[in-house]
Design a protein around this motif. Sequence first.
Motif, PDB file in Angstrom:
ATOM      1  N   TRP A 102      62.529   4.018   8.684  1.00 46.24           N
ATOM      2  CA  TRP A 102      63.387   3.263   9.601  1.00 46.24           C
ATOM      3  C   TRP A 102      63.427   1.831   9.082  1.00 46.24           C
ATOM      4  O   TRP A 102      62.401   1.145   9.072  1.00 46.24           O
ATOM      5  CB  TRP A 102      62.818   3.249  11.011  1.00 46.24           C
ATOM      6  CG  TRP A 102      62.827   4.574  11.719  1.00 46.24           C
ATOM      7  CD1 TRP A 102      63.417   5.725  11.315  1.00 46.24           C
ATOM      8  CD2 TRP A 102      62.181   4.869  12.968  1.00 46.24           C
ATOM      9  NE1 TRP A 102      63.197   6.728  12.237  1.00 46.24           N
ATOM     10  CE2 TRP A 102      62.451   6.236  13.255  1.00 46.24           C
ATOM     11  CE3 TRP A 102      61.420   4.122  13.869  1.00 46.24           C
ATOM     12  CZ2 TRP A 102      61.963   6.864  14.412  1.00 46.24           C
ATOM     13  CZ3 TRP A 102      60.940   4.739  15.007  1.00 46.24           C
ATOM     14  CH2 TRP A 102      61.216   6.098  15.278  1.00 46.24           C
ATOM     15  N   TYR A 103      64.595   1.387   8.621  1.00 48.97           N
ATOM     16  CA  TYR A 103      64.718  -0.013   8.230  1.00 48.97           C
ATOM     17  C   TYR A 103      65.340  -0.752   9.411  1.00 48.97           C
ATOM     18  O   TYR A 103      66.479  -0.483   9.795  1.00 48.97           O
ATOM     19  CB  TYR A 103      65.555  -0.217   6.964  1.00 48.97           C
ATOM     20  CG  TYR A 103      65.414  -1.632   6.472  1.00 48.97           C
ATOM     21  CD1 TYR A 103      64.349  -1.981   5.655  1.00 48.97           C
ATOM     22  CD2 TYR A 103      66.284  -2.630   6.899  1.00 48.97           C
ATOM     23  CE1 TYR A 103      64.169  -3.304   5.247  1.00 48.97           C
ATOM     24  CE2 TYR A 103      66.105  -3.941   6.500  1.00 48.97           C
ATOM     25  CZ  TYR A 103      65.046  -4.276   5.678  1.00 48.97           C
ATOM     26  OH  TYR A 103      64.854  -5.582   5.305  1.00 48.97           O
ATOM     27  N   VAL A 104      64.591  -1.692   9.957  1.00 47.45           N
ATOM     28  CA  VAL A 104      64.954  -2.332  11.221  1.00 47.45           C
ATOM     29  C   VAL A 104      65.556  -3.711  10.981  1.00 47.45           C
ATOM     30  O   VAL A 104      64.975  -4.535  10.264  1.00 47.45           O
ATOM     31  CB  VAL A 104      63.720  -2.449  12.151  1.00 47.45           C
ATOM     32  CG1 VAL A 104      64.129  -2.993  13.519  1.00 47.45           C
ATOM     33  CG2 VAL A 104      63.045  -1.082  12.305  1.00 47.45           C
ATOM     34  N   ILE A 105      66.725  -3.930  11.584  1.00 46.55           N
ATOM     35  CA  ILE A 105      67.434  -5.203  11.484  1.00 46.55           C
ATOM     36  C   ILE A 105      67.816  -5.634  12.897  1.00 46.55           C
ATOM     37  O   ILE A 105      68.196  -4.799  13.719  1.00 46.55           O
ATOM     38  CB  ILE A 105      68.716  -5.064  10.633  1.00 46.55           C
ATOM     39  CG1 ILE A 105      68.366  -4.574   9.225  1.00 46.55           C
ATOM     40  CG2 ILE A 105      69.482  -6.383  10.558  1.00 46.55           C
ATOM     41  CD1 ILE A 105      69.582  -4.138   8.416  1.00 46.55           C
ATOM     42  N   LEU A 159      64.453   8.767  -0.606  1.00 44.20           N
ATOM     43  CA  LEU A 159      63.828   8.724   0.717  1.00 44.20           C
ATOM     44  C   LEU A 159      64.898   8.772   1.803  1.00 44.20           C
ATOM     45  O   LEU A 159      65.912   8.072   1.720  1.00 44.20           O
ATOM     46  CB  LEU A 159      63.012   7.434   0.881  1.00 44.20           C
ATOM     47  CG  LEU A 159      61.764   7.306   0.010  1.00 44.20           C
ATOM     48  CD1 LEU A 159      61.155   5.919   0.176  1.00 44.20           C
ATOM     49  CD2 LEU A 159      60.748   8.374   0.371  1.00 44.20           C
ATOM     50  N   PRO A 160      64.704   9.581   2.839  1.00 50.34           N
ATOM     51  CA  PRO A 160      65.632   9.584   3.969  1.00 50.34           C
ATOM     52  C   PRO A 160      65.521   8.249   4.721  1.00 50.34           C
ATOM     53  O   PRO A 160      64.428   7.864   5.146  1.00 50.34           O
ATOM     54  CB  PRO A 160      65.145  10.738   4.844  1.00 50.34           C
ATOM     55  CG  PRO A 160      64.248  11.555   3.974  1.00 50.34           C
ATOM     56  CD  PRO A 160      63.652  10.599   2.998  1.00 50.34           C
ATOM     57  N   VAL A 161      66.619   7.535   4.834  1.00 45.82           N
ATOM     58  CA  VAL A 161      66.613   6.205   5.453  1.00 45.82           C
ATOM     59  C   VAL A 161      67.538   6.182   6.668  1.00 45.82           C
ATOM     60  O   VAL A 161      68.654   6.676   6.612  1.00 45.82           O
ATOM     61  CB  VAL A 161      67.065   5.117   4.450  1.00 45.82           C
ATOM     62  CG1 VAL A 161      67.082   3.748   5.127  1.00 45.82           C
ATOM     63  CG2 VAL A 161      66.150   5.095   3.228  1.00 45.82           C
ATOM     64  N   ILE A 162      67.048   5.589   7.742  1.00 49.54           N
ATOM     65  CA  ILE A 162      67.876   5.298   8.915  1.00 49.54           C
ATOM     66  C   ILE A 162      67.813   3.794   9.135  1.00 49.54           C
ATOM     67  O   ILE A 162      66.717   3.216   9.210  1.00 49.54           O
ATOM     68  CB  ILE A 162      67.364   6.022  10.177  1.00 49.54           C
ATOM     69  CG1 ILE A 162      67.382   7.532   9.985  1.00 49.54           C
ATOM     70  CG2 ILE A 162      68.218   5.634  11.388  1.00 49.54           C
ATOM     71  CD1 ILE A 162      66.746   8.307  11.133  1.00 49.54           C
ATOM     72  N   ASP A 189      72.535   7.238   8.478  1.00 46.42           N
ATOM     73  CA  ASP A 189      72.728   6.795   9.856  1.00 46.42           C
ATOM     74  C   ASP A 189      72.443   5.307  10.023  1.00 46.42           C
ATOM     75  O   ASP A 189      71.453   4.781   9.490  1.00 46.42           O
ATOM     76  CB  ASP A 189      71.815   7.587  10.794  1.00 46.42           C
ATOM     77  CG  ASP A 189      72.201   9.046  10.879  1.00 46.42           C
ATOM     78  OD1 ASP A 189      73.295   9.332  11.385  1.00 46.42           O
ATOM     79  OD2 ASP A 189      71.405   9.893  10.432  1.00 46.42           O
ATOM     80  N   ILE A 190      73.309   4.647  10.775  1.00 49.04           N
ATOM     81  CA  ILE A 190      73.065   3.279  11.244  1.00 49.04           C
ATOM     82  C   ILE A 190      73.164   3.351  12.765  1.00 49.04           C
ATOM     83  O   ILE A 190      74.227   3.644  13.314  1.00 49.04           O
ATOM     84  CB  ILE A 190      74.091   2.280  10.688  1.00 49.04           C
ATOM     85  CG1 ILE A 190      74.080   2.298   9.155  1.00 49.04           C
ATOM     86  CG2 ILE A 190      73.800   0.877  11.208  1.00 49.04           C
ATOM     87  CD1 ILE A 190      75.153   1.423   8.521  1.00 49.04           C
ATOM     88  N   ILE A 191      72.053   3.121  13.440  1.00 49.28           N
ATOM     89  CA  ILE A 191      71.986   3.376  14.885  1.00 49.28           C
ATOM     90  C   ILE A 191      71.729   2.086  15.643  1.00 49.28           C
ATOM     91  O   ILE A 191      70.814   1.321  15.322  1.00 49.28           O
ATOM     92  CB  ILE A 191      70.887   4.408  15.188  1.00 49.28           C
ATOM     93  CG1 ILE A 191      71.234   5.727  14.487  1.00 49.28           C
ATOM     94  CG2 ILE A 191      70.742   4.633  16.693  1.00 49.28           C
ATOM     95  CD1 ILE A 191      70.172   6.791  14.583  1.00 49.28           C
TER      96      ILE A 191
END
Length: 374
Positions: A124-127, A150-153, A181-183
């Motif tokens: 999870w890359y958090v912004i 790597l699976p990245v969200i 995904d960008i959630i």
Amino acid sequence: MDQANYKKYVEETFNNVKKENKELKKVNLLIAGKSGVGKSTLINTVFGEDLVKTGVGKPVTEDIHLIEQKNFPVRIYDTVGFEISKMGFDIKSVVKSLKRNPIQQLIKKVQATETTDDDVHVVWYVISGSGARIEEAEISFIKWLVDQKLPVIIVLTKCFDLKEATLLKNEIEKLIDSSFDIILVLAKQTEYQDIFGVEELIDATVELLPEGLQASFIHSQEASIKVKHNEAVKVVTATMAANFGTGFAPIPGADAPIMMTSQTAMMTKITSIYGIELDKQKIETALTSMLGVYAAMISGKSLAGNIAKLVPGVGTLGGGLISGGVGMVITGALGYAYIELMELVIKGQVDLSTMTPDALTDLLLKLLPNYLPK
């Protein structure tokens, strides 16, 4: 069933629940992002505050903490004080930056081992969604993660202003030429807004994880009852199909409190999915209640408005074989009622430690008609 066999049955079921939980494989989740973007709040919301309070072990590096608990199948690499510029992420030279960026060093280290158990399974890359900007170095770092297969969200947190957050999402989609995904998420309720996006994040994470790890994540997350419910329904459906194919054994007397092995396995798996830790007292309460309901249904007893009569073929068996069709109906009704019971427990509306078996039996009998043929 005599007292000695019943105690043995309770003990075996209790051990099966513990075994089911213990055999869940570890999911390694990396949560990266700059300081102050809301990573800890996100972890608290998805997994519960107790994990963060009691699960922080010794730091992997000065900038990475491993959050884990005994008998908890998710291990979280949480970046503490993460700043790409401070870590020396060189946009022009990824190879150079590997010498200085601890996250890259960690990923390379676990990828170099023969086992996949220590691999990072999802990132999870958090912004911050309220910042309305993303650094060029962050884009390069995310692309590097994608290059590592790597699976990245990407999780945009603190989305107080959806218009602003959506503009940022659109910008990221243009900058990163990759499909993932960008959630948009608000992980903590405010005076004016409810939590949103967390369930979508959980759904997306489950989809990205290998099948063998999905159960572990579903068990561990606390934010989405829907995800747990859907997984539990799969268990009930599979058990119903098995009982339809094999039918039921003869009933040794109308009052015999019996439950088929497949139904016990069903209850064990559902309990694990909902992540409810049961002591022996709670297991005994749940089992006694389920056995009582089951015995009432197969014997055609007049309980709770004669529920048994709602099942075609029940009440006329006279100790003979229960057909596969009838067995399937009974299994489904009990399974769905047990799912609803687990959800009442999670919501704090039922406390198994304070309920008697009779009281729980009455509750299950009230739930059953919702899942029987009309």
